[in-house]
Structure formats: C-alpha cells, structure tokens
Write a protein that holds these residues in place. Sequence first.
Motif, PDB file in Angstrom:
ATOM      1  N   ASP A 192       0.827  -1.207   0.000  1.00 40.53           N
ATOM      2  CA  ASP A 192       0.000   0.000   0.000  1.00 40.53           C
ATOM      3  C   ASP A 192       0.860   1.256   0.000  1.00 40.53           C
ATOM      4  O   ASP A 192       0.568   2.233  -0.710  1.00 40.53           O
ATOM      5  CB  ASP A 192      -0.915   0.030   1.225  1.00 40.53           C
ATOM      6  CG  ASP A 192      -2.121  -0.884   1.096  1.00 40.53           C
ATOM      7  OD1 ASP A 192      -2.410  -1.349  -0.028  1.00 40.53           O
ATOM      8  OD2 ASP A 192      -2.776  -1.125   2.135  1.00 40.53           O
ATOM      9  N   ALA A 193       1.904   1.277   0.826  1.00 43.12           N
ATOM     10  CA  ALA A 193       2.759   2.463   0.919  1.00 43.12           C
ATOM     11  C   ALA A 193       3.365   2.800  -0.441  1.00 43.12           C
ATOM     12  O   ALA A 193       3.416   3.975  -0.842  1.00 43.12           O
ATOM     13  CB  ALA A 193       3.852   2.244   1.962  1.00 43.12           C
ATOM     14  N   SER A 194       3.806   1.789  -1.162  1.00 39.12           N
ATOM     15  CA  SER A 194       4.361   2.037  -2.498  1.00 39.12           C
ATOM     16  C   SER A 194       3.291   2.518  -3.469  1.00 39.12           C
ATOM     17  O   SER A 194       3.553   3.372  -4.326  1.00 39.12           O
ATOM     18  CB  SER A 194       5.023   0.763  -3.028  1.00 39.12           C
ATOM     19  OG  SER A 194       6.189   0.449  -2.284  1.00 39.12           O
ATOM     20  N   ARG A 195       2.066   1.988  -3.336  1.00 33.58           N
ATOM     21  CA  ARG A 195       0.980   2.439  -4.217  1.00 33.58           C
ATOM     22  C   ARG A 195       0.623   3.898  -3.920  1.00 33.58           C
ATOM     23  O   ARG A 195       0.271   4.656  -4.836  1.00 33.58           O
ATOM     24  CB  ARG A 195      -0.253   1.552  -4.024  1.00 33.58           C
ATOM     25  CG  ARG A 195      -0.081   0.086  -4.351  1.00 33.58           C
ATOM     26  CD  ARG A 195       0.156  -0.182  -5.827  1.00 33.58           C
ATOM     27  NE  ARG A 195       1.552   0.036  -6.202  1.00 33.58           N
ATOM     28  CZ  ARG A 195       2.545  -0.804  -5.928  1.00 33.58           C
ATOM     29  NH1 ARG A 195       2.300  -1.923  -5.250  1.00 33.58           N
ATOM     30  NH2 ARG A 195       3.770  -0.556  -6.332  1.00 33.58           N
ATOM     31  N   VAL A 196       0.695   4.293  -2.654  1.00 30.56           N
ATOM     32  CA  VAL A 196       0.428   5.691  -2.296  1.00 30.56           C
ATOM     33  C   VAL A 196       1.484   6.601  -2.923  1.00 30.56           C
ATOM     34  O   VAL A 196       1.162   7.680  -3.451  1.00 30.56           O
ATOM     35  CB  VAL A 196       0.381   5.874  -0.767  1.00 30.56           C
ATOM     36  CG1 VAL A 196       0.322   7.352  -0.395  1.00 30.56           C
ATOM     37  CG2 VAL A 196      -0.827   5.148  -0.185  1.00 30.56           C
ATOM     38  N   ILE A 197       2.733   6.174  -2.894  1.00 34.56           N
ATOM     39  CA  ILE A 197       3.794   6.946  -3.546  1.00 34.56           C
ATOM     40  C   ILE A 197       3.527   7.048  -5.051  1.00 34.56           C
ATOM     41  O   ILE A 197       3.645   8.124  -5.651  1.00 34.56           O
ATOM     42  CB  ILE A 197       5.170   6.314  -3.268  1.00 34.56           C
ATOM     43  CG1 ILE A 197       5.531   6.482  -1.786  1.00 34.56           C
ATOM     44  CG2 ILE A 197       6.246   6.946  -4.148  1.00 34.56           C
ATOM     45  CD1 ILE A 197       6.786   5.726  -1.366  1.00 34.56           C
TER      46      ILE A 197
END
Length: 522
Positions: A123-128
Amino acid sequence: MGNHRKALRTTTVGAVSATLIAGSVLGFAPTAQAASNDVRFVDITGDGGTVLKGNVVTPSGADGTRRYPLLVLPTSWGLPQVEYLAQAQKLADSGYVVVTYNVRGFWQSGGQIEVAGPPDIADASRVIDWALANTPSDARHIGMAGVSYGAGISLLAAAHDKRIKAVASLSGWADLIDSIYSQRTQHVQAGALLDGAGTLTGRPSPEVQQVFKDFFASNLAKEPDLIAWGRKRSPATYIDEFNKNGTALLLANAWGDTIFPPNQYVDFYEKLTGPKRLELRPGDHATAELTGLFGLPNDVWTDTERWMDHYLKGEDNGIDREQPVELKPRSSGGYEGYPDWKSVGATQRKIDLAGTTTIHANVDSGADGGVIFLSSILDQIAQVPPIASIPLLPRRYAAVWQSPRYAAAQHIRGTAKLHTTLTPTKESGTLVAYLYDVGPLGLGKLVSNAPYTWHGLTPGKPFGVDLELFSTAYDVPAGHRLAMVVDTVDPLYIEHNPSGAQLTFSSPAEDPSYVSVPLREQ
C-alpha cells in the motif's frame, strides 16, 4: 486467569475508547485551520484494489511548474486520516507535498487489518505511485514518517522501496516480538490495548484475530508461528536492506513506552550503517509527539522536519553534524548528546546479589511496573513513577537486595542487566525484575523493569538468568540507594507460574549474581 484476562481486556477497551475519543478530537482540532489551505480528501487505490482514504496538502501557490519533496504519513493504529493535518500544513508551508492516508482495515479505508503485513507495505508504495502521478511531487526526494503504527509501516516500506530516501519513525518498533513478547513473556496490557483498539475502530483479518487469540491463550504450540509472523513484520529483519539502500533513519521513542520499549530500537540503531539518529525522551507510547499533532511546538516534530529538510531538500541545517544519539533524562530538563549508544552508559557499576533467597510465586508483592500509559505519563509530567515501600515488601513473595547509600548522585544511562542463578520447583515460570531508587524513608521510585519466562526446564535444577531491563536515563540523588527486587506477578504481563511454585536465587562463588548498572561518565 481466563477471567482476569477477560476483565483486563474489557477495561482496556474502555480505556481505548477514551483514548480514541481524545485522538479524534486531536485529529479534527486542526482541520479548520488546515482546510483554508486547500486540503484535498482523496481515494487512493492500494494493493489489490483496496481503497485507502487519504488527504493531500500542497505548498501554497503550487501551480505544477515545479516539483516538491514528497512526504507520506500513514496513520497510527486506530486513528483517522486527519491525525496529521496540523503537521501536514506546517510541512506544506515549508515546501513539501504531504500525503497522509488511513491504513487498510481502519475507519473508512477498505481491506482488513494486517498488522504491517505485506499488503500494508505494498500500500505504501501504491500511495507513492499515486502521489507522483497526481501531485507536484519529486520522485527523487521521497520520505515517510509516522507515529506508532505509521512509524513501523514507514520503516518497513523503506526496506522494500528504494525510492524512500528518509524516514522519521516516531514511537515505532524495530522488533515486534521483542516489543510485546520479550523474554517469552506476553505484555498483556499492551496486547489488550492493540486488540481492543483494532476491534473498536477497524476490521482485523482472520489471521490477526487468531494471532491475538493464541497470544492471550499462551499457546506454546503456536509460539514458532507467532515468532515467524512477528519477524516478517519487524524492520530489524531487513537490516541488510536498510544498509544497502543507505536510507536516512530518524528513530524517536520514549523511555517508558509500554507498547514498544526502547531496547529494541537501540539494538536496531546500533546495526545501521547509513545516516541515523536516535532520540529518547520521557513519556509513554506516542506521548512525546502528542502536542505536535495539535500544531503546538514540539521537539520531536521539529527534529523530524529538520531531518527531512537535510536529507530531502539538501539544506545545510547542521543536523548531520550533531551528536547522533540525543537523550533527555527522566529526572532533569536538558538534552545530552552522545556519539553512539555504547558511550551512553560507558561506566558499569555492579551491585552484588549475595546469599540465597527463596520466594513463593503467584502473589503480587506490591512491586510492579505500573499501568499502561498512566504511570509513564505521570512520570513524564510530574516525575512520579510507580512507587513501592521497599522495607514493607513481603519477603515471602519478593527477593530484595540493596546497594549502600551513594555519597554522590548516580546518573543511570542505558540498559541495566541482571545476572543470577535460579532454581525453580516447576518446569515453567515467570519472574519480573525491578530496579528502584530508594530514598531515606524507604520509598522506592521505579527506575526500570523487565519480565523473564521459561518453559520445559528440569525442576530443582539451577540455571543462569541473564536479563536486560528496559533502557532508561534516570538520576539517583545523593544519599539514596538502589534496590533490585524480583517477584513473580505484574499486571503488565502474563505470568506462567504453576500453583505452589517457588523460586530460589543463589550466588555461587564461581558465578556470583549481580545487577550491572550503566552510568554516565562524570
């Protein structure tokens, strides 16, 4: 014991409710101020299509002609996405695009609670990805920060995503197992708080529900699975990745953190080879950062911004030239800087634990670590830690050793260590060790403590115990003495002493017992 745990969890859920109400007020309080600066509430597609509720704050006057450093802030456990709005506004005012989002499984975000599992990291990478596509953010200058759960996710994301150049991990964890299952002892109040808050504000996954069930049930058959589950969610597991990536890591925590004690942060910090900074202050879990979430002046958030300014903007603000270990003692006002952790308690003073002492288990002697949050907050605000009358502790249930009175003040800095020989009458058991500052009237103020549990040992056969107490910074006044107290029951922990168990502590000539106390060099 089952009824006791049920009552504890019910009480804790009530405390969680009050905490979350305060947290919601905390989170929503700055909204009116931030809303006048074009805060956008957005839906972000996370891993597997899960919708994450977030908000975006951009620098005033941003028109798409220039790019800004990006800061991503995942929310704390149980708090909504507006948690960071006051800080997001401040950071945007100083030139950052700030994206905060509610982690999966909580509040209006989709999915289930995974406790910083692989979906959370993805998720964190998708937010980036989303921020780079939808905001004027700079792909070359990306950082993450967060409090508590957001801190752990930020660290884990940085280990898996090389685009993240800097992290501020505030009241987070490096080793999840060492935090709430240290020395094979369940930290029951910490576990109940997390379980209660997750159930109240989110949707725990079936795996997470089973993990908590096994945790509270002391299911030894599931212990290897629990440890493997926790290791996957521990930044310390990925130390090689951090060192290879050279991520700039700021780690901040409180001495009295009853969710994530400071020791596990310290061990992680020592293994890092890239840019790093360790800050430890008085307080409990997330209390040192609290005023900053209201937008008030706050040392933790000030240093977070300075850290990002240097490692994302390239500002020469001197933070890289300061002593990388910054400590604020519990009993004095000023900060102390050290070049590394081993310099913190450079002098070791031993207190001999002579003689042979036998205690009976299953009864709380009156020595204990206090109550989650409340005790360390009182220590932070009024310097009133848990107190016990050392002369009145019943020696049938508590082993007590004391040092001579000290002619000069003793500045304890670091990690005290207990070494003793123990002979139990049962194959399993738990002990809890406490270090007290004892005044002239015999009242002891708690300096530190730690639990220790064993299983499957031979009754009547002695074995060595080496136990690190939770790290601290505490000044013992002249004329006081230190006391080491060991008993078998503490409300903070699940104990494993069978009925009728006795523990005998001895100090063989060939292997004397002692507690080693780390002191600051004068």
